[in-house]
Scaffold this motif. Structure first.
Motif, PDB file in Angstrom:
ATOM      1  N   ILE A   1       0.836  -1.209   0.000  1.00 43.10           N
ATOM      2  CA  ILE A   1       0.000   0.000   0.000  1.00 43.10           C
ATOM      3  C   ILE A   1       0.869   1.257   0.000  1.00 43.10           C
ATOM      4  O   ILE A   1       0.705   2.150  -0.835  1.00 43.10           O
ATOM      5  CB  ILE A   1      -0.945   0.010   1.215  1.00 43.10           C
ATOM      6  N   HIS A   2       1.817   1.335   0.933  1.00 43.91           N
ATOM      7  CA  HIS A   2       2.649   2.532   1.052  1.00 43.91           C
ATOM      8  C   HIS A   2       3.559   2.732  -0.165  1.00 43.91           C
ATOM      9  O   HIS A   2       3.717   3.859  -0.658  1.00 43.91           O
ATOM     10  CB  HIS A   2       3.495   2.472   2.315  1.00 43.91           C
ATOM     11  N   THR A   3       4.148   1.639  -0.653  1.00 41.66           N
ATOM     12  CA  THR A   3       5.045   1.747  -1.810  1.00 41.66           C
ATOM     13  C   THR A   3       4.274   2.154  -3.056  1.00 41.66           C
ATOM     14  O   THR A   3       4.719   3.010  -3.829  1.00 41.66           O
ATOM     15  CB  THR A   3       5.773   0.413  -2.065  1.00 41.66           C
ATOM     16  N   ALA A   4       3.096   1.554  -3.250  1.00 45.66           N
ATOM     17  CA  ALA A   4       2.276   1.890  -4.418  1.00 45.66           C
ATOM     18  C   ALA A   4       1.831   3.348  -4.387  1.00 45.66           C
ATOM     19  O   ALA A   4       1.910   4.063  -5.395  1.00 45.66           O
ATOM     20  CB  ALA A   4       1.056   0.964  -4.479  1.00 45.66           C
ATOM     21  N   PHE A   5       1.384   3.808  -3.226  1.00 48.32           N
ATOM     22  CA  PHE A   5       0.944   5.202  -3.105  1.00 48.32           C
ATOM     23  C   PHE A   5       2.107   6.170  -3.295  1.00 48.32           C
ATOM     24  O   PHE A   5       1.959   7.216  -3.937  1.00 48.32           O
ATOM     25  CB  PHE A   5       0.287   5.437  -1.736  1.00 48.32           C
ATOM     26  N   THR A   6       3.262   5.821  -2.768  1.00 47.71           N
ATOM     27  CA  THR A   6       4.421   6.710  -2.869  1.00 47.71           C
ATOM     28  C   THR A   6       4.905   6.846  -4.303  1.00 47.71           C
ATOM     29  O   THR A   6       5.117   7.958  -4.804  1.00 47.71           O
ATOM     30  CB  THR A   6       5.580   6.193  -1.983  1.00 47.71           C
ATOM     31  N   PHE A   7       5.061   5.731  -4.997  1.00 50.39           N
ATOM     32  CA  PHE A   7       5.638   5.776  -6.342  1.00 50.39           C
ATOM     33  C   PHE A   7       4.596   5.976  -7.434  1.00 50.39           C
ATOM     34  O   PHE A   7       4.926   5.931  -8.626  1.00 50.39           O
ATOM     35  CB  PHE A   7       6.482   4.525  -6.589  1.00 50.39           C
ATOM     36  N   SER A   8       3.348   6.198  -7.045  1.00 53.60           N
ATOM     37  CA  SER A   8       2.341   6.634  -8.014  1.00 53.60           C
ATOM     38  C   SER A   8       2.378   8.158  -8.167  1.00 53.60           C
ATOM     39  O   SER A   8       1.748   8.714  -9.054  1.00 53.60           O
ATOM     40  CB  SER A   8       0.942   6.195  -7.569  1.00 53.60           C
ATOM     41  N   MET A   9       3.142   8.821  -7.280  1.00 55.32           N
ATOM     42  CA  MET A   9       3.296  10.268  -7.349  1.00 55.32           C
ATOM     43  C   MET A   9       4.250  10.655  -8.470  1.00 55.32           C
ATOM     44  O   MET A   9       5.027   9.831  -8.953  1.00 55.32           O
ATOM     45  CB  MET A   9       3.830  10.804  -6.008  1.00 55.32           C
ATOM     46  N   SER A  10       4.201  11.900  -8.873  1.00 52.09           N
ATOM     47  CA  SER A  10       5.115  12.411  -9.894  1.00 52.09           C
ATOM     48  C   SER A  10       6.337  13.013  -9.220  1.00 52.09           C
ATOM     49  O   SER A  10       6.219  13.780  -8.270  1.00 52.09           O
ATOM     50  CB  SER A  10       4.425  13.486 -10.745  1.00 52.09           C
ATOM     51  N   PHE A  11       7.510  12.648  -9.719  1.00 51.89           N
ATOM     52  CA  PHE A  11       8.772  13.200  -9.227  1.00 51.89           C
ATOM     53  C   PHE A  11       9.440  13.937 -10.380  1.00 51.89           C
ATOM     54  O   PHE A  11       9.989  13.315 -11.286  1.00 51.89           O
ATOM     55  CB  PHE A  11       9.672  12.083  -8.693  1.00 51.89           C
ATOM     56  N   CYS A  12       9.378  15.226 -10.345  1.00 53.79           N
ATOM     57  CA  CYS A  12       9.869  16.002 -11.478  1.00 53.79           C
ATOM     58  C   CYS A  12      10.744  17.177 -11.052  1.00 53.79           C
ATOM     59  O   CYS A  12      11.019  18.075 -11.836  1.00 53.79           O
ATOM     60  CB  CYS A  12       8.697  16.522 -12.316  1.00 53.79           C
ATOM     61  N   GLY A  13      11.151  17.176  -9.799  1.00 52.42           N
ATOM     62  CA  GLY A  13      11.983  18.270  -9.322  1.00 52.42           C
ATOM     63  C   GLY A  13      13.303  17.753  -8.794  1.00 52.42           C
ATOM     64  O   GLY A  13      13.954  16.924  -9.446  1.00 52.42           O
ATOM     65  N   PRO A  14      13.720  18.185  -7.605  1.00 55.34           N
ATOM     66  CA  PRO A  14      14.966  17.699  -7.000  1.00 55.34           C
ATOM     67  C   PRO A  14      14.910  16.185  -6.783  1.00 55.34           C
ATOM     68  O   PRO A  14      13.847  15.629  -6.534  1.00 55.34           O
ATOM     69  CB  PRO A  14      15.018  18.447  -5.657  1.00 55.34           C
TER      70      PRO A  14
END
Length: 310
Positions: free
Chosen positions: A157-170
Protein backbone atom coordinates in the motif's frame (compact mmCIF):
# COMPACT_ATOMS: atom_id res chain seq x y z
CA UNK A 1 0.23 27.07 -20.33
CA UNK A 2 2.37 23.94 -20.65
CA UNK A 3 5.27 23.56 -18.26
CA UNK A 4 7.98 21.08 -19.11
CA UNK A 5 9.18 18.91 -16.24
CA UNK A 6 12.03 16.42 -16.20
CA UNK A 7 10.73 13.10 -14.94
CA UNK A 8 12.99 11.65 -12.25
CA UNK A 9 14.49 8.26 -13.17
CA UNK A 10 17.01 8.06 -10.35
CA UNK A 11 17.59 9.41 -6.86
CA UNK A 12 20.66 10.48 -4.90
CA UNK A 13 20.85 9.24 -1.31
CA UNK A 14 22.53 12.00 0.67
CA UNK A 15 22.95 9.74 3.69
CA UNK A 16 25.36 11.37 6.13
CA UNK A 17 26.57 14.06 3.73
CA UNK A 18 26.35 16.60 6.55
CA UNK A 19 29.41 14.98 8.14
CA UNK A 20 31.37 14.21 4.97
CA UNK A 21 34.72 14.36 6.76
CA UNK A 22 33.73 11.50 9.08
CA UNK A 23 32.01 9.16 6.59
CA UNK A 24 35.07 6.97 6.02
CA UNK A 25 35.60 6.58 9.76
CA UNK A 26 31.91 5.67 10.20
CA UNK A 27 32.20 2.79 7.73
CA UNK A 28 34.09 0.31 9.99
CA UNK A 29 31.78 1.18 12.90
CA UNK A 30 28.59 0.42 10.97
CA UNK A 31 30.19 -2.58 9.24
CA UNK A 32 31.10 -4.01 12.64
CA UNK A 33 27.57 -3.38 13.93
CA UNK A 34 26.04 -5.04 10.86
CA UNK A 35 28.37 -8.06 11.13
CA UNK A 36 27.61 -8.49 14.84
CA UNK A 37 23.87 -8.18 14.18
CA UNK A 38 23.86 -10.84 11.45
CA UNK A 39 26.25 -13.19 13.29
CA UNK A 40 24.44 -12.77 16.62
CA UNK A 41 20.97 -13.40 15.22
CA UNK A 42 22.28 -16.29 13.13
CA UNK A 43 23.77 -17.86 16.27
CA UNK A 44 20.34 -17.72 17.93
CA UNK A 45 18.75 -19.49 14.94
CA UNK A 46 21.46 -22.19 14.89
CA UNK A 47 21.22 -22.69 18.65
CA UNK A 48 17.45 -23.13 18.39
CA UNK A 49 17.76 -25.62 15.52
CA UNK A 50 20.41 -27.73 17.26
CA UNK A 51 18.90 -27.67 20.76
CA UNK A 52 15.80 -29.86 21.27
CA UNK A 53 15.30 -28.37 24.74
CA UNK A 54 14.66 -24.98 23.12
CA UNK A 55 11.89 -26.24 20.85
CA UNK A 56 9.21 -24.30 22.71
CA UNK A 57 6.85 -21.52 21.52
CA UNK A 58 9.03 -18.79 23.06
CA UNK A 59 12.21 -19.88 21.27
CA UNK A 60 10.38 -20.68 18.03
CA UNK A 61 9.18 -17.07 17.94
CA UNK A 62 12.64 -15.83 18.94
CA UNK A 63 14.37 -17.75 16.13
CA UNK A 64 11.77 -16.50 13.63
CA UNK A 65 12.33 -12.98 14.93
CA UNK A 66 16.11 -13.39 14.55
CA UNK A 67 15.71 -14.43 10.92
CA UNK A 68 13.47 -11.42 10.37
CA UNK A 69 16.12 -9.13 11.91
CA UNK A 70 18.76 -10.42 9.47
CA UNK A 71 16.48 -9.69 6.51
CA UNK A 72 15.50 -6.34 8.01
CA UNK A 73 19.03 -4.94 8.41
CA UNK A 74 20.18 -6.41 5.10
CA UNK A 75 17.76 -4.31 3.05
CA UNK A 76 19.14 -0.98 4.31
CA UNK A 77 22.58 -1.25 5.92
CA UNK A 78 24.56 -2.56 2.89
CA UNK A 79 23.23 0.42 0.87
CA UNK A 80 24.30 2.75 3.68
CA UNK A 81 27.78 1.18 3.84
CA UNK A 82 28.19 1.57 0.11
CA UNK A 83 27.20 5.23 0.34
CA UNK A 84 29.76 5.92 3.06
CA UNK A 85 32.64 4.89 0.79
CA UNK A 86 31.34 5.87 -2.62
CA UNK A 87 31.04 9.34 -4.06
CA UNK A 88 28.30 8.02 -6.35
CA UNK A 89 25.23 7.62 -4.15
CA UNK A 90 22.77 7.12 -7.00
CA UNK A 91 19.90 4.64 -6.77
CA UNK A 92 17.54 3.99 -9.66
CA UNK A 93 13.82 4.75 -9.44
CA UNK A 94 12.83 1.07 -9.42
CA UNK A 95 15.65 0.01 -7.06
CA UNK A 96 14.41 2.69 -4.66
CA UNK A 97 10.88 1.31 -4.89
CA UNK A 98 12.10 -2.26 -4.26
CA UNK A 99 14.17 -1.16 -1.27
CA UNK A 100 11.22 0.75 0.18
CA UNK A 101 8.92 -2.27 -0.24
CA UNK A 102 11.40 -4.67 1.38
CA UNK A 103 12.06 -2.30 4.28
CA UNK A 104 8.35 -1.73 4.93
CA UNK A 105 7.65 -5.46 4.59
CA UNK A 106 10.16 -6.41 7.27
CA UNK A 107 9.43 -3.38 9.49
CA UNK A 108 5.66 -4.07 9.45
CA UNK A 109 6.29 -7.76 10.08
CA UNK A 110 8.56 -6.89 13.01
CA UNK A 111 5.79 -4.82 14.61
CA UNK A 112 3.49 -7.82 14.83
CA UNK A 113 6.27 -10.26 15.65
CA UNK A 114 7.08 -8.13 18.70
CA UNK A 115 3.38 -8.15 19.58
CA UNK A 116 3.25 -11.94 19.14
CA UNK A 117 6.27 -12.37 21.42
CA UNK A 118 4.64 -10.14 24.05
CA UNK A 119 1.43 -12.18 23.76
CA UNK A 120 3.48 -15.36 24.19
CA UNK A 121 5.05 -14.02 27.41
CA UNK A 122 1.60 -12.93 28.61
CA UNK A 123 0.23 -16.45 28.24
CA UNK A 124 3.33 -18.05 29.78
CA UNK A 125 3.12 -15.85 32.88
CA UNK A 126 -0.62 -15.22 33.25
CA UNK A 127 -1.94 -18.60 32.04
CA UNK A 128 0.88 -21.09 32.74
CA UNK A 129 -1.41 -24.15 32.99
CA UNK A 130 -3.00 -23.44 29.59
CA UNK A 131 0.18 -22.11 27.95
CA UNK A 132 1.01 -25.17 25.83
CA UNK A 133 -2.60 -25.38 24.68
CA UNK A 134 -2.95 -21.69 23.79
CA UNK A 135 0.51 -21.36 22.19
CA UNK A 136 0.64 -24.65 20.32
CA UNK A 137 2.74 -25.17 17.17
CA UNK A 138 -0.10 -24.25 14.80
CA UNK A 139 -0.81 -21.00 16.62
CA UNK A 140 2.89 -20.05 16.60
CA UNK A 141 3.13 -20.62 12.85
CA UNK A 142 -0.05 -18.60 12.34
CA UNK A 143 1.47 -15.71 14.31
CA UNK A 144 4.59 -15.71 12.13
CA UNK A 145 2.77 -16.12 8.80
CA UNK A 146 0.13 -13.59 9.81
CA UNK A 147 2.84 -11.05 10.69
CA UNK A 148 4.41 -11.43 7.24
CA UNK A 149 1.03 -11.09 5.51
CA UNK A 150 0.27 -7.87 7.40
CA UNK A 151 3.78 -6.59 6.66
CA UNK A 152 3.45 -7.41 2.94
CA UNK A 153 0.04 -5.71 2.64
CA UNK A 154 1.27 -2.62 4.50
CA UNK A 155 4.40 -2.40 2.34
CA UNK A 156 2.44 -2.78 -0.90
CA UNK A 157 0.00 0.00 0.00
CA UNK A 158 2.65 2.53 1.05
CA UNK A 159 5.05 1.75 -1.81
CA UNK A 160 2.28 1.89 -4.42
CA UNK A 161 0.94 5.20 -3.10
CA UNK A 162 4.42 6.71 -2.87
CA UNK A 163 5.64 5.78 -6.34
CA UNK A 164 2.34 6.63 -8.01
CA UNK A 165 3.30 10.27 -7.35
CA UNK A 166 5.12 12.41 -9.89
CA UNK A 167 8.77 13.20 -9.23
CA UNK A 168 9.87 16.00 -11.48
CA UNK A 169 11.98 18.27 -9.32
CA UNK A 170 14.97 17.70 -7.00
CA UNK A 171 16.07 14.08 -6.72
CA UNK A 172 18.23 14.21 -3.58
CA UNK A 173 16.81 12.09 -0.76
CA UNK A 174 17.87 13.41 2.65
CA UNK A 175 18.30 9.92 4.07
CA UNK A 176 20.54 6.85 3.80
CA UNK A 177 17.82 4.63 2.28
CA UNK A 178 14.51 5.00 0.45
CA UNK A 179 12.03 5.59 3.25
CA UNK A 180 8.51 6.95 2.69
CA UNK A 181 8.67 10.45 4.31
CA UNK A 182 11.94 11.66 2.68
CA UNK A 183 10.94 10.30 -0.74
CA UNK A 184 7.52 11.97 -0.56
CA UNK A 185 9.24 15.31 0.10
CA UNK A 186 10.55 15.17 -3.48
CA UNK A 187 7.13 14.79 -5.08
CA UNK A 188 5.86 17.66 -7.21
CA UNK A 189 2.26 16.80 -6.28
CA UNK A 190 0.20 17.44 -3.18
CA UNK A 191 0.99 14.57 -0.78
CA UNK A 192 -1.88 15.01 1.69
CA UNK A 193 -3.46 11.70 0.58
CA UNK A 194 -0.17 9.90 1.18
CA UNK A 195 0.17 11.50 4.59
CA UNK A 196 -3.36 10.37 5.40
CA UNK A 197 -2.46 6.82 4.32
CA UNK A 198 0.60 6.90 6.58
CA UNK A 199 -1.47 7.99 9.57
CA UNK A 200 -4.36 5.58 8.93
CA UNK A 201 -2.71 2.43 7.52
CA UNK A 202 0.64 2.97 9.21
CA UNK A 203 -1.16 3.83 12.43
CA UNK A 204 -3.08 0.56 12.34
CA UNK A 205 0.15 -1.40 11.92
CA UNK A 206 2.47 0.47 14.28
CA UNK A 207 0.06 1.81 16.90
CA UNK A 208 -2.20 -1.27 16.73
CA UNK A 209 0.65 -3.71 17.39
CA UNK A 210 2.11 -1.35 20.01
CA UNK A 211 -1.21 -1.31 21.90
CA UNK A 212 -1.34 -5.13 21.88
CA UNK A 213 2.22 -5.20 23.20
CA UNK A 214 1.53 -2.62 25.93
CA UNK A 215 -1.64 -4.40 27.08
CA UNK A 216 0.29 -7.67 27.29
CA UNK A 217 2.97 -6.04 29.44
CA UNK A 218 0.47 -4.30 31.69
CA UNK A 219 -1.07 -7.70 32.42
CA UNK A 220 2.37 -9.25 32.87
CA UNK A 221 3.52 -6.57 35.32
CA UNK A 222 0.23 -6.87 37.21
CA UNK A 223 0.78 -10.62 37.63
CA UNK A 224 4.46 -10.18 38.57
CA UNK A 225 3.47 -7.85 41.41
CA UNK A 226 1.12 -10.54 42.74
CA UNK A 227 3.94 -13.04 43.13
CA UNK A 228 4.87 -13.66 46.78
CA UNK A 229 8.36 -14.88 45.98
CA UNK A 230 10.90 -12.07 45.52
CA UNK A 231 13.17 -14.34 43.46
CA UNK A 232 10.17 -15.32 41.34
CA UNK A 233 9.39 -11.68 40.68
CA UNK A 234 13.00 -10.95 39.77
CA UNK A 235 13.29 -13.93 37.40
CA UNK A 236 10.00 -13.21 35.63
CA UNK A 237 10.70 -9.50 35.32
CA UNK A 238 14.21 -10.17 33.94
CA UNK A 239 12.72 -12.39 31.23
CA UNK A 240 10.34 -9.68 30.06
CA UNK A 241 12.41 -6.55 30.66
CA UNK A 242 14.83 -7.43 27.86
CA UNK A 243 11.99 -7.72 25.38
CA UNK A 244 10.57 -4.44 26.60
CA UNK A 245 13.89 -2.66 25.90
CA UNK A 246 13.81 -3.72 22.24
CA UNK A 247 10.14 -2.74 21.98
CA UNK A 248 10.77 0.72 23.45
CA UNK A 249 13.71 1.51 21.14
CA UNK A 250 11.93 0.22 18.03
CA UNK A 251 8.49 1.75 18.57
CA UNK A 252 9.73 5.00 20.09
CA UNK A 253 11.99 5.91 17.17
CA UNK A 254 9.52 4.64 14.53
CA UNK A 255 6.64 6.69 15.96
CA UNK A 256 8.85 9.80 16.00
CA UNK A 257 9.83 9.26 12.37
CA UNK A 258 6.37 8.60 10.94
CA UNK A 259 3.86 10.28 13.22
CA UNK A 260 5.56 13.45 14.51
CA UNK A 261 4.98 16.44 12.17
CA UNK A 262 7.86 16.84 9.72
CA UNK A 263 8.09 20.56 10.47
CA UNK A 264 9.43 19.72 13.93
CA UNK A 265 12.30 17.61 12.53
CA UNK A 266 15.73 19.24 12.27
CA UNK A 267 18.01 18.74 9.27
CA UNK A 268 19.88 15.44 9.56
CA UNK A 269 17.72 14.34 12.49
CA UNK A 270 15.78 11.79 10.43
CA UNK A 271 18.89 9.75 9.65
CA UNK A 272 19.96 9.71 13.30
CA UNK A 273 16.48 8.67 14.52
CA UNK A 274 16.19 6.04 11.79
CA UNK A 275 19.45 4.47 12.97
CA UNK A 276 17.67 3.59 16.21
CA UNK A 277 15.14 1.25 14.56
CA UNK A 278 17.18 0.16 11.52
CA UNK A 279 20.55 -0.52 13.17
CA UNK A 280 20.54 -0.19 16.98
CA UNK A 281 17.40 -2.24 17.77
CA UNK A 282 18.48 -5.24 15.61
CA UNK A 283 21.96 -5.02 17.15
CA UNK A 284 20.50 -5.24 20.67
CA UNK A 285 18.45 -8.35 19.87
CA UNK A 286 21.17 -11.06 20.05
CA UNK A 287 22.73 -9.51 23.17
CA UNK A 288 19.46 -9.15 25.03
CA UNK A 289 17.96 -12.51 24.08
CA UNK A 290 21.11 -14.63 24.32
CA UNK A 291 23.60 -13.06 26.72
CA UNK A 292 20.85 -12.39 29.29
CA UNK A 293 19.24 -15.80 28.85
CA UNK A 294 20.92 -18.61 30.79
CA UNK A 295 19.18 -21.36 28.80
CA UNK A 296 20.30 -19.95 25.44
CA UNK A 297 23.86 -19.37 26.70
CA UNK A 298 24.04 -22.90 28.10
CA UNK A 299 22.92 -24.45 24.82
CA UNK A 300 25.29 -22.24 22.81
CA UNK A 301 28.16 -23.36 25.03
CA UNK A 302 27.23 -27.04 24.61
CA UNK A 303 27.06 -26.69 20.83
CA UNK A 304 30.48 -25.01 20.70
CA UNK A 305 32.02 -27.66 22.96
CA UNK A 306 30.59 -30.47 20.80
CA UNK A 307 32.04 -28.86 17.68
CA UNK A 308 35.46 -28.43 19.34
CA UNK A 309 35.53 -32.12 20.30
CA UNK A 310 34.91 -33.11 16.70
Amino acid sequence: MNINHTVTTKFILLGFSGITAHQVSLFPIFLCMYTITVAGNLSIIITYKLSPSLHTPMYFLLSSFSMLEILYVSCTVPQMLSGLLSECKVISFYSCAIQMYCFLLFAGTECYMLAAMAYDRYNAICHPLLYTVIMNETVCIQHVVGSYIIGAANALIHTAFTFSMSFCGPNEIDHFFCDVPPVLELSCQDIWVNELVIFVIGGCVVIGSCVVTIISYVEIISNILKLHSVSGRRKTFATCSSHFIVVTVFYGSAIFMYFIPRSSHRIGQNSVVSLMYTVIAPLLNPFIYSLRNKEVKSNMKNIILRRIKF
